[in-house]
Motif scaffolding. Structure first.
Motif, PDB file in Angstrom:
ATOM      1  N   LEU A  61       0.817  -1.217   0.000  1.00 30.68           N
ATOM      2  CA  LEU A  61       0.000   0.000   0.000  1.00 30.68           C
ATOM      3  C   LEU A  61       0.851   1.269   0.000  1.00 30.68           C
ATOM      4  CD1 LEU A  61      -2.787  -1.006   2.567  1.00 30.68           C
ATOM      5  CD2 LEU A  61      -2.889  -1.076   0.074  1.00 30.68           C
ATOM      6  N   PHE A  62       2.147   1.117  -0.236  1.00 30.87           N
ATOM      7  CA  PHE A  62       3.065   2.252  -0.150  1.00 30.87           C
ATOM      8  C   PHE A  62       2.605   3.494  -0.913  1.00 30.87           C
ATOM      9  CE2 PHE A  62       6.844   4.426  -2.035  1.00 30.87           C
ATOM     10  CZ  PHE A  62       7.268   5.072  -0.878  1.00 30.87           C
ATOM     11  N   PRO A  63       2.138   3.387  -2.151  1.00 33.21           N
ATOM     12  CA  PRO A  63       1.748   4.605  -2.868  1.00 33.21           C
ATOM     13  C   PRO A  63       0.514   5.296  -2.292  1.00 33.21           C
ATOM     14  CG  PRO A  63       2.063   2.762  -4.388  1.00 33.21           C
ATOM     15  CD  PRO A  63       1.984   2.200  -3.000  1.00 33.21           C
ATOM     16  N   ASP A  64      -0.269   4.572  -1.487  1.00 32.22           N
ATOM     17  CA  ASP A  64      -1.584   5.064  -1.081  1.00 32.22           C
ATOM     18  C   ASP A  64      -1.664   5.581   0.352  1.00 32.22           C
ATOM     19  OD1 ASP A  64      -2.657   4.201  -3.623  1.00 32.22           O
ATOM     20  OD2 ASP A  64      -2.576   2.155  -2.833  1.00 32.22           O
ATOM     21  N   HIS A  65      -0.804   5.093   1.239  1.00 30.88           N
ATOM     22  CA  HIS A  65      -0.939   5.494   2.651  1.00 30.88           C
ATOM     23  C   HIS A  65      -0.144   6.763   2.953  1.00 30.88           C
ATOM     24  CE1 HIS A  65       3.087   4.100   3.520  1.00 30.88           C
ATOM     25  NE2 HIS A  65       2.803   2.853   3.179  1.00 30.88           N
ATOM     26  N   ASN A  66      -0.358   7.302   4.141  1.00 24.38           N
ATOM     27  CA  ASN A  66       0.333   8.525   4.562  1.00 24.38           C
ATOM     28  C   ASN A  66       1.505   8.227   5.489  1.00 24.38           C
ATOM     29  OD1 ASN A  66      -0.999   7.676   6.836  1.00 24.38           O
ATOM     30  ND2 ASN A  66      -1.942   9.645   7.315  1.00 24.38           N
ATOM     31  N   GLY A  67       2.033   7.019   5.362  1.00 24.58           N
ATOM     32  CA  GLY A  67       3.169   6.626   6.189  1.00 24.58           C
ATOM     33  C   GLY A  67       2.867   5.481   7.126  1.00 24.58           C
ATOM     34  N   PHE A  68       1.575   5.229   7.380  1.00 31.26           N
ATOM     35  CA  PHE A  68       1.174   4.195   8.329  1.00 31.26           C
ATOM     36  C   PHE A  68       0.067   3.340   7.731  1.00 31.26           C
ATOM     37  CE2 PHE A  68       2.542   7.987  10.588  1.00 31.26           C
ATOM     38  CZ  PHE A  68       3.561   7.500  11.394  1.00 31.26           C
ATOM     39  N   ASP A  69       0.227   2.038   7.846  1.00 29.05           N
ATOM     40  CA  ASP A  69      -0.797   1.080   7.416  1.00 29.05           C
ATOM     41  C   ASP A  69      -1.528   0.630   8.669  1.00 29.05           C
ATOM     42  OD1 ASP A  69      -2.334  -0.972   6.499  1.00 29.05           O
ATOM     43  OD2 ASP A  69      -0.716  -2.076   5.516  1.00 29.05           O
ATOM     44  N   TRP A  70      -2.583   1.358   9.023  1.00 26.40           N
ATOM     45  CA  TRP A  70      -3.232   1.154  10.310  1.00 26.40           C
ATOM     46  C   TRP A  70      -3.863  -0.227  10.432  1.00 26.40           C
ATOM     47  CZ3 TRP A  70      -1.492   4.356  13.641  1.00 26.40           C
ATOM     48  CH2 TRP A  70      -1.166   5.662  13.262  1.00 26.40           C
ATOM     49  N   LYS A  71      -4.367  -0.753   9.336  1.00 28.80           N
ATOM     50  CA  LYS A  71      -4.979  -2.084   9.369  1.00 28.80           C
ATOM     51  C   LYS A  71      -3.944  -3.143   9.742  1.00 28.80           C
ATOM     52  CE  LYS A  71      -7.930  -5.163   6.635  1.00 28.80           C
ATOM     53  NZ  LYS A  71      -8.624  -5.348   5.327  1.00 28.80           N
ATOM     54  N   LEU A 129       0.812  -6.648  -8.909  1.00 27.70           N
ATOM     55  CA  LEU A 129       0.823  -5.208  -8.627  1.00 27.70           C
ATOM     56  C   LEU A 129       1.323  -4.337  -9.771  1.00 27.70           C
ATOM     57  CD1 LEU A 129       2.366  -5.398  -5.032  1.00 27.70           C
ATOM     58  CD2 LEU A 129      -0.008  -4.800  -5.562  1.00 27.70           C
ATOM     59  N   GLN A 130       2.045  -4.906 -10.712  1.00 29.45           N
ATOM     60  CA  GLN A 130       2.819  -4.087 -11.641  1.00 29.45           C
ATOM     61  C   GLN A 130       1.982  -3.160 -12.527  1.00 29.45           C
ATOM     62  OE1 GLN A 130       5.068  -6.847 -13.989  1.00 29.45           O
ATOM     63  NE2 GLN A 130       3.297  -7.635 -15.094  1.00 29.45           N
ATOM     64  N   ASN A 131       0.715  -3.476 -12.758  1.00 25.18           N
ATOM     65  CA  ASN A 131      -0.118  -2.628 -13.617  1.00 25.18           C
ATOM     66  C   ASN A 131      -0.953  -1.619 -12.842  1.00 25.18           C
ATOM     67  OD1 ASN A 131       0.742  -3.836 -16.059  1.00 25.18           O
ATOM     68  ND2 ASN A 131      -0.662  -5.556 -15.710  1.00 25.18           N
ATOM     69  N   ASP A 132      -0.790  -1.588 -11.533  1.00 24.55           N
ATOM     70  CA  ASP A 132      -1.510  -0.601 -10.721  1.00 24.55           C
ATOM     71  C   ASP A 132      -1.015   0.806 -11.073  1.00 24.55           C
ATOM     72  OD1 ASP A 132      -1.602   1.236  -8.211  1.00 24.55           O
ATOM     73  OD2 ASP A 132      -3.030  -0.354  -7.748  1.00 24.55           O
ATOM     74  N   PRO A 133      -1.913   1.742 -11.428  1.00 22.88           N
ATOM     75  CA  PRO A 133      -1.488   3.087 -11.861  1.00 22.88           C
ATOM     76  C   PRO A 133      -0.654   3.836 -10.825  1.00 22.88           C
ATOM     77  CG  PRO A 133      -3.805   2.714 -12.362  1.00 22.88           C
ATOM     78  CD  PRO A 133      -3.366   1.567 -11.503  1.00 22.88           C
ATOM     79  N   ASP A 134      -1.009   3.703  -9.541  1.00 25.89           N
ATOM     80  CA  ASP A 134      -0.254   4.404  -8.492  1.00 25.89           C
ATOM     81  C   ASP A 134       1.156   3.839  -8.365  1.00 25.89           C
ATOM     82  OD1 ASP A 134      -2.403   6.060  -7.852  1.00 25.89           O
ATOM     83  OD2 ASP A 134      -3.243   4.581  -6.481  1.00 25.89           O
ATOM     84  N   ILE A 135       1.294   2.534  -8.484  1.00 24.07           N
ATOM     85  CA  ILE A 135       2.612   1.914  -8.420  1.00 24.07           C
ATOM     86  C   ILE A 135       3.425   2.247  -9.665  1.00 24.07           C
ATOM     87  CG2 ILE A 135       3.814  -0.317  -8.446  1.00 24.07           C
ATOM     88  CD1 ILE A 135       1.737  -1.340  -6.486  1.00 24.07           C
ATOM     89  N   GLN A 136       2.752   2.319 -10.812  1.00 24.29           N
ATOM     90  CA  GLN A 136       3.445   2.656 -12.051  1.00 24.29           C
ATOM     91  C   GLN A 136       4.126   4.016 -11.968  1.00 24.29           C
ATOM     92  OE1 GLN A 136       4.239   1.403 -15.104  1.00 24.29           O
ATOM     93  NE2 GLN A 136       3.713  -0.586 -14.215  1.00 24.29           N
ATOM     94  N   ARG A 137       3.549   4.948 -11.231  1.00 23.57           N
ATOM     95  CA  ARG A 137       4.160   6.284 -11.101  1.00 23.57           C
ATOM     96  C   ARG A 137       5.492   6.214 -10.366  1.00 23.57           C
ATOM     97  NH1 ARG A 137      -1.313   8.133 -10.878  1.00 23.57           N
ATOM     98  NH2 ARG A 137      -1.482   7.813  -8.640  1.00 23.57           N
ATOM     99  N   ILE A 138       5.639   5.231  -9.490  1.00 26.58           N
ATOM    100  CA  ILE A 138       6.904   5.072  -8.773  1.00 26.58           C
ATOM    101  C   ILE A 138       7.911   4.285  -9.620  1.00 26.58           C
ATOM    102  CG2 ILE A 138       7.953   4.038  -6.703  1.00 26.58           C
ATOM    103  CD1 ILE A 138       5.350   4.642  -5.245  1.00 26.58           C
ATOM    104  N   LEU A 139       7.413   3.446 -10.502  1.00 32.94           N
ATOM    105  CA  LEU A 139       8.305   2.617 -11.324  1.00 32.94           C
ATOM    106  C   LEU A 139       8.860   3.373 -12.521  1.00 32.94           C
ATOM    107  CD1 LEU A 139       6.341  -0.773 -11.365  1.00 32.94           C
ATOM    108  CD2 LEU A 139       8.017   0.051  -9.705  1.00 32.94           C
ATOM    109  N   GLN A 140       8.237   4.448 -12.922  1.00 31.47           N
ATOM    110  CA  GLN A 140       8.673   5.175 -14.115  1.00 31.47           C
ATOM    111  C   GLN A 140       9.881   6.062 -13.842  1.00 31.47           C
ATOM    112  OE1 GLN A 140       5.095   7.180 -15.359  1.00 31.47           O
ATOM    113  NE2 GLN A 140       4.174   5.285 -16.154  1.00 31.47           N
TER     114      GLN A 140
END
Length: 234
Positions: free
Chosen positions: A80-90, A223-234
């Motif tokens: 969930l790295f691209p989506d959280h604010n630093g903490f994965d509360w779940k 995970l590789q086709n997730d748009p949020d993750i793709q922004r980090i891979l580019q």
């Protein structure tokens, strides 16, 4: 309380306030500086050097790291790295429940951001003081850096073997190639050694890494086709 005692107490309080203000401004300056500059050393790196493990490292820019390497650590450590604010509360809540049931087998739930906060600014350990500071520094780097810088720092300062820090040093030591040329399987093998790279070794290949890296590769494919993750891979 006498006048002299009051004056002495006030002087001490002024010194304490100035010291605290200096420390706050210094750490704020250092956090901002590291947005663009790599840390000269970390406490974990110094500990490795002075305890006999040595220190192998070579900081590299994100463009010099294989996209497979970036993806492998997200898959292995923090999906969930691209989506959280630093903490994965779940995951934190799950880990707390697990640790209550099995106090002798501590389970962590640190995000990549939390690991960067620990590895760059703090020391290894499980004290409440360190955890409290980790929360603060995680909040600050999420506020002042972007996700790409956090990932770049993670890939450069994390220990990936006994005395081996960063993806470039790991790639050179394990596969005799730069991090930019790591393939999917090699990247997954390095990521699979976390979170205990001294015990879960890549070479010689430990049983843990051998059994875990195929799972990491499956997660990478998912995970590789997730748009949020793709922004980090580019």
């Amino acid at each position: 309380m006498s006048t002299k005692t009051k004056e002495k107490a006030l002087r001490i309080w002024r010194i304490v306030k100035r010291t605290l203000l200096f420390l706050f401004l210094f750490q704020l300056f250092y956090i901002l500086l590291l947005k663009w500059v790599d840390p000269p050393f970390t406490l974990t790196q110094l500990g490795s050097l002075f305890t006999g493990y040595g220190l192998k490292r070579d900081y590299v820019d994100m463009k010099d790291v294989s996209s497979y390497a970036r993806l492998s650590f997200i898959a292995a450590e923090d999906q969930l790295f691209p989506d959280h604010n630093g903490f994965d509360w779940k995951s934190i809540n799950k880990a707390m429940e697990y640790n209550k049931k099995k106090p002798n087998r501590v389970k962590g739930a640190s995000t990549i951001s939390q690991q960067v906060a620990k590895n760059v600014f703090l020391w290894q350990g499980r004290s409440w003081l360190r955890k409290g500071l980790e929360v603060y520094f995680t909040f600050m780097i999420e506020l002042l850096w972007d996700k790409n810088r956090i990932m770049e720092m993670y890939l450069n300062v994390s220990e990936m073997g006994p005395g081996i820090f960063g993806i470039e040093a790991a790639a050179q030591n394990y596969f005799k190639k730069p991090a930019k040329k790591l393939n999917r399987q090699e990247a997954a093998m390095i990521a699979a050694c976390m979170p205990n790279p001294k015990k879960f070794t890549v070479k010689p290949l430990s049983r843990h890494v051998a059994s875990r890296y195929p799972w990491v590769m499956k997660q990478m494919a998912f995970l590789q086709n997730d748009p949020d993750i793709q922004r980090i891979l580019q």
